[in-house]
Design an enzyme around this catalytic site. Structure first.
Site, mmCIF file in Angstrom:
data_model
loop_
_atom_site.group_PDB
_atom_site.id
_atom_site.type_symbol
_atom_site.label_atom_id
_atom_site.label_comp_id
_atom_site.label_asym_id
_atom_site.label_seq_id
_atom_site.Cartn_x
_atom_site.Cartn_y
_atom_site.Cartn_z
ATOM 1 N N SER A 95 -48.702 -29.517 41.497
ATOM 2 C CA SER A 95 -48.253 -29.925 42.834
ATOM 3 C C SER A 95 -46.892 -29.371 43.225
ATOM 4 O O SER A 95 -46.505 -29.473 44.396
ATOM 5 C CB SER A 95 -48.233 -31.454 42.940
ATOM 6 O OG SER A 95 -49.553 -31.959 42.899
ATOM 7 N N GLU A 128 0.784 -1.232 0.000
ATOM 8 C CA GLU A 128 0.000 0.000 0.000
ATOM 9 C C GLU A 128 0.816 1.282 0.000
ATOM 10 O O GLU A 128 0.378 2.293 -0.544
ATOM 11 C CB GLU A 128 -0.922 -0.003 1.245
ATOM 12 C CG GLU A 128 -1.948 -1.110 1.269
ATOM 13 C CD GLU A 128 -3.001 -0.960 0.176
ATOM 14 O OE1 GLU A 128 -3.442 0.188 -0.068
ATOM 15 O OE2 GLU A 128 -3.355 -1.973 -0.448
#
Length: 836
Positions: free
Chosen positions: A492, A90
């Site tokens: 229950s 780059e």
């Protein structure tokens, strides 16, 4: 000579004029653009968009939220050769120029003039930083001038290494990878410092065009780009010729490596995500927070697997509902079965498959499975598949494969054996239906996606920390979290709260009630209410202990009648059990109110820990992108008295439980004080009664754990619409619910002991593995007395009896002298008034 001099002067004036015009234009552009440029100082404050990551308490990744994969690193963590690879690709003169490379700009200008279009921007790394952080990606002259001006400012105020670090953390490198660390993970599943030279060069080639030079999407172009970069590195003296030769000969090794969760805990992850968004808004997805949860990865995975196995087991018991689709002969003959299978979703480990052949002689079917291709389905894996008729009725057991499936049927299967893993697609995503490389001897089992649902919640009883949570069969199929959102009748499993209220009001495990028919007339009902036990039978005078472990409904109704409905609801409020959905009639005793599994689990934890308040919590700690801890769950202090005062007497503090790692006093979190909600002696007695549910009652299957410290209660509502098991030891409280999202009967042979309890056992077997027994310590004021189980009174000498535990003030009175004689019948009042 004079002509040459005049010509020279002319060119000099033209040059000066051009230079002046350029300076004037440049100054004008600067004065025009400068006010709109952001200050460079913002670079130091910009937060890179880093995803939210959620981990278990043992540091296993549960989930990642956010569009961008990013893992910021410092330049010191990046090898020098990797930095040189990016500069070669780059900006080879990065450390030499002042932010703008004149040669590069001139080259870009010549390309523009010669071709009539922008070929390259001549951008330096500094200019790319300016563009990536501050500017748009529009290819315009104004943006380019802004880029140049910003680059000059950046170079004046930041050093080169800082600029390079910003660049390498920001750049997009394809496949949702932002920054070099994320790209190293995505393409090579390695940290940056473990990459080879060839791999480094491959990553350095991506910024120019992440799609065009992607090694997964365009391997040949990526290879050309990589080798060019290696050549540039050799020319620039970054690598030796020998290193170059070795690197260019290296094969492409990039594969798609998505960040995969290490724990299957989607419901837990969603709870954490929602809480983070509540705290931080949309910034939660981008500011790099790391959330550590209270769940243990092993226990959480076990909870997820146990719930799925249990729901699948229930589903198989009720038969095969048939194929989910059918393919016509033309589609089958067309050959594109992989594409066709994409129309049917994968659900967790269940894969859609189409039956391509059925061979009764060989006892197998052939199938084409999504993602895996050709497969064999042995008849043994289909023998469960009786035809579903109703929840209570199935067809006959199949005798051959053709009794179950036909050619063209689309069904769900589970892959049992596969020799090779699926390939990776060209775009870097897992190849869902690429069957290349898949061994044809894949073996699968016939499955179907359960319609029944369930939930499991496990809490650390003393702190409320969520150890594990599963909110349904599949989060992908349904994001509805039944653990926290479903409100169902507890049946229950509500009874322990009722019996605790009784123990708090002077009753004992030896108190006798009559288990006999009872009828209630109500003008608002069309018929009289005639409650029954689940067996349909009645058993006469029964102690409360036996009534609880046998789950006798008629005793519970009489018990609530004596306690009083308003008083019982007040006691539930004291325990912080939600009562807004509780009925104000005697059906309350049978659990006809509504609670979520989490609310029931929390109430169970109050009982498990000895009667202290519990506030369930999931988040252990939160750290920011810099690793600084910004939240830690507070320590939990269990307190008996004076808990509301600012300073608690150390004598009143029963136990302090650390939720957090060791930290300094300066960063110590505030404590969370949990007050006592129930008398410890009553809770201790209830523990004993609930252990009998496992030893002698409806929870006997839990004996398979081989532990004495397990207590709990099964629950089944009318018509078996909801089934439960809520069980615990002193340290861990776990609740399981099974039912349909739209309440419907599960089947007449389905109870809490057959649906929920096996799931609970599978989970607790792992959760308690290697853990010593955990019993609630025996409090002061408890006595053991031998009683006559038929009368609830003290046993006379020579009389068969059993030992029972009582609070001192509630113990049966001593026998009178005449009652102590063998054969004496006493005064006849041993059976209390409650039998009537």
């Amino acid at each position: 000579m004079s002509h040459l001099l005049r010509t020279s002067r002319l060119f000099a004036w033209l040059f000066l004029t051009g230079l002046s015009v350029a300076v004037i234009l440049g100054s004008g552009f600067y004065l025009y653009l400068r006010p709109g440029l952001p200050p460079v100082e913002q670079l130091l404050d910009i937060k890179l968009q880093t995803p939210l990551r959620v981990y278990s308490k043992d540091n296993r990744l549960i989930a990642e939220f956010g569009e961008k994969r990013r893992a910021p690193i410092t330049i010191e963590q990046i090898p020098t050769i990797q930095l040189q690879a990016f500069m070669a690709a780059e900006d080879a003169r990065f450390y030499e120029h002042f932010g703008v490379d004149i040669k590069g700009l001139v080259r870009a200008a010549i390309e523009l003039v010669s071709t009539g279009s922008i070929q390259s921007g001549g951008s330096t790394i500094t200019m790319q930083v300016a563009k990536n952080y501050f500017l748009s990606r529009d290819r315009t002259f104004i943006r380019k001038f802004n880029e140049i001006l910003l680059a000059l400012q950046i170079e004046r105020e930041l050093d080169k290494n800082r600029i390079l670090e910003l660049y390498l953390n920001k750049i997009y490198l394809g496949n949702r990878a932002y920054g070099i660390a994320a790209a190293a993970q995505v393409y090579y599943n390695k940290p940056v410092n473990e990459l080879s030279l060839a791999q480094m060069a491959m990553l350095a080639g991506l910024p120019k065009a992440p799609s065009a030079y992607n090694p997964l999407a365009n391997p040949q172009r990526a290879l050309i780009r990589r080798d060019w970069i290696l050549g540039r590195m050799k020319e620039l003296g970054f690598i030796s010729p020998d290193a170059y030769e070795l690197a260019v000969q290296a094969p492409l090794t990039a594969t798609y490596n998505a960040t995969e969760a290490e724990v299957d805990a989607d419901y837990v992850a969603e709870m954490a995500r929602a809480e983070m968004v509540r705290r931080f808004g949309e910034d939660a997805y981008t500011d790099g927070y790391t959330v550590t949860l209270t769940v243990d990865s092993k226990e959480q995975q076990t909870a997820t697997d146990a719930l799925r196995r249990g729901l699948e087991a229930y589903d198989r018991r009720h038969g095969f509902r048939g194929p989910i689709g059918e393919l016509d002969p033309e589609t089958l003959a067309g050959g594109d079965l992989s594409g066709t299978m994409l129309n049917y979703p994968r659900i967790e480990s269940l894969m859609p498959a189409v039956i391509t052949a059925v061979d009764d002689d060989k006892g197998e079917a052939r199938a084409h499975v999504r993602r895996f291709g050709p497969a064999i389905m042995p008849f043994e894996s289909m023998q469960w598949a009786r035809r579903y008729k109703t929840e209570n009725l199935t067809g006959p057991e199949p005798e051959k494969p053709s009794d179950v499936v036909s050619v063209g049927d689309v069904v769900y299967v589970r892959v049992d054996e596969v020799a090779k893993a699926p390939a990776v697609s060209g775009n870097g995503e897992p190849a869902e239906d690429d069957t290349s490389g898949i061994d044809e001897a894949v073996k699968v089992s016939l499955m179907q996606v359960p319609k029944v649902e369930g939930a499991l919640i496990s809490l650390e009883a003393k702190t409320g920390a969520i150890e594990a949570l599963a909110g349904g069969y599949s989060f992908g199929q349904s994001k509805y979290n039944r653990a926290t959102q479903a409100r169902r009748q507890p049946g229950s499993t509500f009874k322990p709260f009722l019996y605790l209220a009784a123990l708090e009001n002077g009753m004992t495990p030896a108190t006798i009630y009559n288990d006999a028919p009872i009828v209630f007339d109500d003008s608002e009902l069309e018929t009289a209410w005639r409650p029954q036990n689940s067996s349909g039978q009645f058993y006469g005078p029964t102690t409360l202990r036996k009534a609880l472990y046998r789950s006798r409904n008629l005793v519970s109704i009489r018990l609530l009648r004596d306690l009083g409905i308003p008083q019982t609801l007040d006691y539930l409020d004291q325990l912080k059990v939600p009562t807004e959905s509780m009925p104000k009639d005697l059906s309350l005793s049978l659990g006809s109110g509504q609670l979520s599994p989490m609310e029931l689990a929390r109430g169970l934890a109050v009982i498990a820990n000895g009667g202290y308040d519990v506030e369930p919590f999931l988040i252990q700690s939160i750290t920011d992108v810099n690793g600084e801890v910004i939240y830690e769950a507070p320590d939990v202090v269990l307190c008996d008295r004076n808990c509301d005062t600012e300073e608690t007497d150390p004598a009143d503090t029963i136990e302090k439980t650390d939720n957090t790692p060791a930290i300094t006093e300066e960063t110590a979190p505030e404590t969370r004080t949990m007050r006592r909600l129930a008398d410890e002696r009553s809770v201790y007695i209830l523990h004993s009664m609930l252990r009998d549910v496992v030893k002698r009652g409806t929870g006997r299957r839990a004996l398979a754990l081989g532990r004495d410290d397990i207590a709990g209660k099964t629950g089944t509502t009318n018509e078996q619409r909801d089934t439960w098991f809520a069980g615990f030891n002193h340290n861990l409280a776990t609740t399981v619910w099974v039912g349909f999202d739209q309440p419907a009967p599960l089947g007449r042979r389905e109870f809490g002991a057959s649906t929920a309890l096996p799931i609970w056992i599978d989970y607790m077997k792992v959760a308690l593995e290697g853990e010593p027994p955990a019993f609630m310590p025996r409090p002061n004021g408890i006595v053991n007395i031998r009683i006559n189980p038929e009368t609830g009174k003290r046993a006379r000498p020579g009389e068969d009896g059993t030992f029972e535990i009582f609070k001192e003030e509630d113990a049966p009175p001593a026998l009178a002298a005449e009652d102590e004689r063998p054969g004496s019948s006493g005064n006849g009042d041993g059976i209390s008034r409650q039998i009537f």
